[in-house]
Design a protein around this motif. Sequence first.
Motif, PDB file in Angstrom:
ATOM      1  N   THR A 431      -3.046  -6.516  11.709  1.00 22.48           N
ATOM      2  CA  THR A 431      -4.016  -6.135  10.683  1.00 22.48           C
ATOM      3  C   THR A 431      -3.389  -5.113   9.746  1.00 22.48           C
ATOM      4  O   THR A 431      -2.414  -4.443  10.087  1.00 22.48           O
ATOM      5  N   TYR A 432      -3.972  -4.990   8.548  1.00 15.73           N
ATOM      6  CA  TYR A 432      -3.492  -4.004   7.579  1.00 15.73           C
ATOM      7  C   TYR A 432      -4.610  -3.643   6.616  1.00 15.73           C
ATOM      8  O   TYR A 432      -5.595  -4.383   6.465  1.00 15.73           O
ATOM      9  N   SER A 433      -4.456  -2.490   5.977  1.00  9.45           N
ATOM     10  CA  SER A 433      -5.377  -2.071   4.933  1.00  9.45           C
ATOM     11  C   SER A 433      -4.613  -1.226   3.930  1.00  9.45           C
ATOM     12  O   SER A 433      -3.646  -0.534   4.291  1.00  9.45           O
ATOM     13  N   VAL A 434      -5.044  -1.265   2.683  1.00  9.48           N
ATOM     14  CA  VAL A 434      -4.382  -0.539   1.599  1.00  9.48           C
ATOM     15  C   VAL A 434      -5.440   0.157   0.758  1.00  9.48           C
ATOM     16  O   VAL A 434      -6.427  -0.469   0.336  1.00  9.48           O
ATOM     17  N   SER A 435      -5.245   1.443   0.503  1.00 10.64           N
ATOM     18  CA  SER A 435      -6.174   2.205  -0.338  1.00 10.64           C
ATOM     19  C   SER A 435      -5.752   2.136  -1.803  1.00 10.64           C
ATOM     20  O   SER A 435      -4.717   1.563  -2.144  1.00 10.64           O
ATOM     21  N   ALA A 436      -6.536   2.752  -2.665  1.00 13.43           N
ATOM     22  CA  ALA A 436      -6.333   2.619  -4.106  1.00 13.43           C
ATOM     23  C   ALA A 436      -4.994   3.166  -4.575  1.00 13.43           C
ATOM     24  O   ALA A 436      -4.439   2.689  -5.583  1.00 13.43           O
ATOM     25  N   ASN A 437      -4.443   4.166  -3.882  1.00 16.40           N
ATOM     26  CA  ASN A 437      -3.155   4.722  -4.298  1.00 16.40           C
ATOM     27  C   ASN A 437      -1.960   4.020  -3.665  1.00 16.40           C
ATOM     28  O   ASN A 437      -0.813   4.447  -3.836  1.00 16.40           O
ATOM     29  N   GLY A 438      -2.200   2.945  -2.906  1.00 21.29           N
ATOM     30  CA  GLY A 438      -1.130   2.194  -2.267  1.00 21.29           C
ATOM     31  C   GLY A 438      -0.782   2.654  -0.876  1.00 21.29           C
ATOM     32  O   GLY A 438       0.067   2.061  -0.209  1.00 21.29           O
ATOM     33  N   HIS A 439      -1.436   3.715  -0.404  1.00 23.06           N
ATOM     34  CA  HIS A 439      -1.221   4.254   0.939  1.00 23.06           C
ATOM     35  C   HIS A 439      -2.049   3.434   1.915  1.00 23.06           C
ATOM     36  O   HIS A 439      -3.233   3.191   1.686  1.00 23.06           O
ATOM     37  N   GLY A 440      -1.446   2.968   3.002  1.00 26.77           N
ATOM     38  CA  GLY A 440      -2.198   2.112   3.909  1.00 26.77           C
ATOM     39  C   GLY A 440      -1.671   2.171   5.321  1.00 26.77           C
ATOM     40  O   GLY A 440      -0.776   2.952   5.653  1.00 26.77           O
ATOM     41  N   THR A 441      -2.244   1.327   6.171  1.00 23.03           N
ATOM     42  CA  THR A 441      -1.835   1.242   7.572  1.00 23.03           C
ATOM     43  C   THR A 441      -1.622  -0.209   7.958  1.00 23.03           C
ATOM     44  O   THR A 441      -2.145  -1.129   7.321  1.00 23.03           O
ATOM     45  N   MET A 442      -0.867  -0.389   9.042  1.00 23.83           N
ATOM     46  CA  MET A 442      -0.551  -1.733   9.510  1.00 23.83           C
ATOM     47  C   MET A 442      -0.313  -1.665  11.007  1.00 23.83           C
ATOM     48  O   MET A 442       0.305  -0.713  11.509  1.00 23.83           O
ATOM     49  N   VAL A 443      -0.802  -2.652  11.743  1.00 23.08           N
ATOM     50  CA  VAL A 443      -0.573  -2.753  13.185  1.00 23.08           C
ATOM     51  C   VAL A 443      -0.011  -4.138  13.464  1.00 23.08           C
ATOM     52  O   VAL A 443      -0.590  -5.154  13.058  1.00 23.08           O
ATOM     53  N   LEU A 444       1.145  -4.194  14.161  1.00 21.99           N
ATOM     54  CA  LEU A 444       1.820  -5.442  14.491  1.00 21.99           C
ATOM     55  C   LEU A 444       1.770  -5.626  15.998  1.00 21.99           C
ATOM     56  O   LEU A 444       2.141  -4.717  16.757  1.00 21.99           O
ATOM     57  N   GLN A 445       1.345  -6.806  16.430  1.00 21.13           N
ATOM     58  CA  GLN A 445       1.261  -7.115  17.856  1.00 21.13           C
ATOM     59  C   GLN A 445       2.117  -8.332  18.171  1.00 21.13           C
ATOM     60  O   GLN A 445       2.074  -9.342  17.463  1.00 21.13           O
ATOM     61  N   SER A 446       2.900  -8.207  19.239  1.00 18.24           N
ATOM     62  CA  SER A 446       3.721  -9.315  19.717  1.00 18.24           C
ATOM     63  C   SER A 446       3.980  -9.096  21.197  1.00 18.24           C
ATOM     64  O   SER A 446       3.526  -8.111  21.791  1.00 18.24           O
ATOM     65  N   SER A 447       4.747  -9.982  21.802  1.00 19.36           N
ATOM     66  CA  SER A 447       5.016  -9.848  23.234  1.00 19.36           C
ATOM     67  C   SER A 447       5.936  -8.690  23.553  1.00 19.36           C
ATOM     68  O   SER A 447       6.096  -8.333  24.728  1.00 19.36           O
ATOM     69  N   VAL A 448       6.559  -8.048  22.544  1.00 23.37           N
ATOM     70  CA  VAL A 448       7.360  -6.857  22.822  1.00 23.37           C
ATOM     71  C   VAL A 448       6.542  -5.584  22.688  1.00 23.37           C
ATOM     72  O   VAL A 448       7.059  -4.488  22.862  1.00 23.37           O
ATOM     73  N   GLY A 449       5.260  -5.708  22.365  1.00 23.83           N
ATOM     74  CA  GLY A 449       4.394  -4.542  22.312  1.00 23.83           C
ATOM     75  C   GLY A 449       3.629  -4.434  21.016  1.00 23.83           C
ATOM     76  O   GLY A 449       3.710  -5.285  20.134  1.00 23.83           O
ATOM     77  N   THR A 450       2.852  -3.358  20.902  1.00 20.25           N
ATOM     78  CA  THR A 450       2.077  -3.064  19.693  1.00 20.25           C
ATOM     79  C   THR A 450       2.776  -1.952  18.929  1.00 20.25           C
ATOM     80  O   THR A 450       3.145  -0.926  19.505  1.00 20.25           O
ATOM     81  N   GLN A 451       2.951  -2.158  17.640  1.00 23.41           N
ATOM     82  CA  GLN A 451       3.612  -1.180  16.786  1.00 23.41           C
ATOM     83  C   GLN A 451       2.678  -0.811  15.637  1.00 23.41           C
ATOM     84  O   GLN A 451       2.037  -1.682  15.044  1.00 23.41           O
ATOM     85  N   SER A 452       2.634   0.478  15.313  1.00 28.42           N
ATOM     86  CA  SER A 452       1.750   0.979  14.259  1.00 28.42           C
ATOM     87  C   SER A 452       2.571   1.611  13.144  1.00 28.42           C
ATOM     88  O   SER A 452       3.580   2.283  13.405  1.00 28.42           O
ATOM     89  N   PHE A 453       2.112   1.413  11.898  1.00 27.04           N
ATOM     90  CA  PHE A 453       2.871   1.842  10.736  1.00 27.04           C
ATOM     91  C   PHE A 453       1.956   2.437   9.678  1.00 27.04           C
ATOM     92  O   PHE A 453       0.769   2.110   9.604  1.00 27.04           O
ATOM     93  N   VAL A 454       2.544   3.299   8.855  1.00 26.18           N
ATOM     94  CA  VAL A 454       1.946   3.667   7.582  1.00 26.18           C
ATOM     95  C   VAL A 454       2.750   2.966   6.491  1.00 26.18           C
ATOM     96  O   VAL A 454       3.988   2.950   6.537  1.00 26.18           O
ATOM     97  N   ILE A 455       2.072   2.369   5.523  1.00 25.93           N
ATOM     98  CA  ILE A 455       2.753   1.642   4.465  1.00 25.93           C
ATOM     99  C   ILE A 455       2.540   2.337   3.126  1.00 25.93           C
ATOM    100  O   ILE A 455       1.533   3.013   2.902  1.00 25.93           O
ATOM    101  N   TYR A 456       3.526   2.155   2.242  1.00 31.65           N
ATOM    102  CA  TYR A 456       3.528   2.758   0.914  1.00 31.65           C
ATOM    103  C   TYR A 456       3.825   1.633  -0.071  1.00 31.65           C
ATOM    104  O   TYR A 456       4.965   1.168  -0.192  1.00 31.65           O
ATOM    105  N   THR A 457       2.790   1.165  -0.740  1.00 28.36           N
ATOM    106  CA  THR A 457       2.889  -0.021  -1.572  1.00 28.36           C
ATOM    107  C   THR A 457       3.559   0.322  -2.895  1.00 28.36           C
ATOM    108  O   THR A 457       3.100   1.204  -3.629  1.00 28.36           O
TER     109      THR A 457
END
Length: 481
Positions: A431-457
């Motif tokens: 899943t991911y989300s992006v705010s009006a200034n391009g700052h957002g979050t992202m979560v990646l899930q796979s068999s190697v685990g769950t990884q969380s990120f902050v994104i800068y569009t």
Amino acid sequence: MLKSQGLLLVMFMMGVLAGCGGSSSRSAPPPTGPFSNSNFSGTYALSLSGNNAGGFFSIVGSIQANGSGNITGGLLDVNTAAGVFLNQSVSGTYAVQANGQGIATLNTSIGTFNIDFVLISAQRGLVMRFDNVATASGALDLQDSTAFTAATLQGSFAFNIGGIDASNQAMASAGAFTATSGGAVSTGVQDINDNGTINSNLAVSGSYVLGATNGRGTIALTTTLGTLNFVFYIVDANHLKLLETDVVPVLAGEAFRQQGTPSNASLSGPQAFTVSGAQGNFPYAAGGIFTADGAGNITTGVEDFNSGGSVTRDLSLSGSYSIDASGRGTLTLSTGTGASNFVVYTSTGGLLMLETDITVVNNGTAFSQQTGTFSTSSLQGTFGWNLTGVTTAGEVDEILQFTMDGGGHFTGSLDVNNTGFLSSGLLATGTYSVSANGHGTMVLQSSVGTQSFVIYTVSNSRALFIGIDSSLISVGEFDHQ
């Protein structure tokens, strides 16, 4: 060390943290898309930096792909703990899947290098090394052979490089040089952060030689601290890939042309950035978005940090900057917890950043954001992704091809080199989300685990990110195919 339009950000792994893992493996669906072997055709400049059993290493070169699955020629230059190996002839094979993911085998006299990549287009790919004995991240860029001339090298280039010093400690440097006809580097300046020892505004002179093939050449940059020798490969008239050929230090990165007469007005509007490196004995990554007013002030912004697994989120930014006519400047980004000080260089590849605080060895790039506001729907379609980071066992690198639906969900195919443990074609969702200034979050899930990120569009077709897990300190980018 680094990323930019051609500069893949690579971390200096100086510490260990708790790893991520998973017990089961789910394969991604069969790949679909418009790509094939024919999309990988021409002469490409390759750059990779990472770790093997001997420590930090880096590779630059030029490889020729024939569009039918064969590497028909090329050269590689390698600097590793085992030595410096120059002008290595290359042959090999490759295969590109329909989604743009591929594998290439590069054969040289010093060994075989397997690389895993995702094509963004026929002109560019994101890359990791895919061997049990080593892992690394980097990029492939189609070379413009019409730029393989001495005239291309004349003018001013800014550079951003990083790696290790003679004591195997983190070292990073940024600067600029002006090349003239006849093979001379007439003027220049260099800033160095060597494990917290700062040397600023060093005058640079030197010389360069352009070889006969592959856009390969050599350049020597001399300051009062001594001479650093590099091999370079021309990507185009504005872009070079660099690798130091001294035994130590081992530094690698990229250089981009400087244009016009820089000033404070050269930095204006919202900028997305990431930087990475080491804070003491721990890996470090930071990212954010700041707005420059064109007159020396940082008016607003937000920043996130991951220092050795300790994460700080959503800090408000202010600050100041000053850029002189040479294209060199200083930048201070202030939060409620303190200030970070940088030397910066304007370039066609973005604003190159080197932190000059004694507690952090850190570099990266800031990019001007597209005009207008962002939202989650700004990111949709197919993308290619590259990540480099650290777990308790060492370096982790990832290549991902995925589809973002514009509504906050994505799915794709993930390849991972976790300190030599290789996984490919893993089902990735998130899943991911992006705010009006391009700052957002992202979560990646796979068999190697769950990884969380902050994104800068940066734009609808590009985003930067840092990892915000305590067990994986990472940095990377993803680009629209």
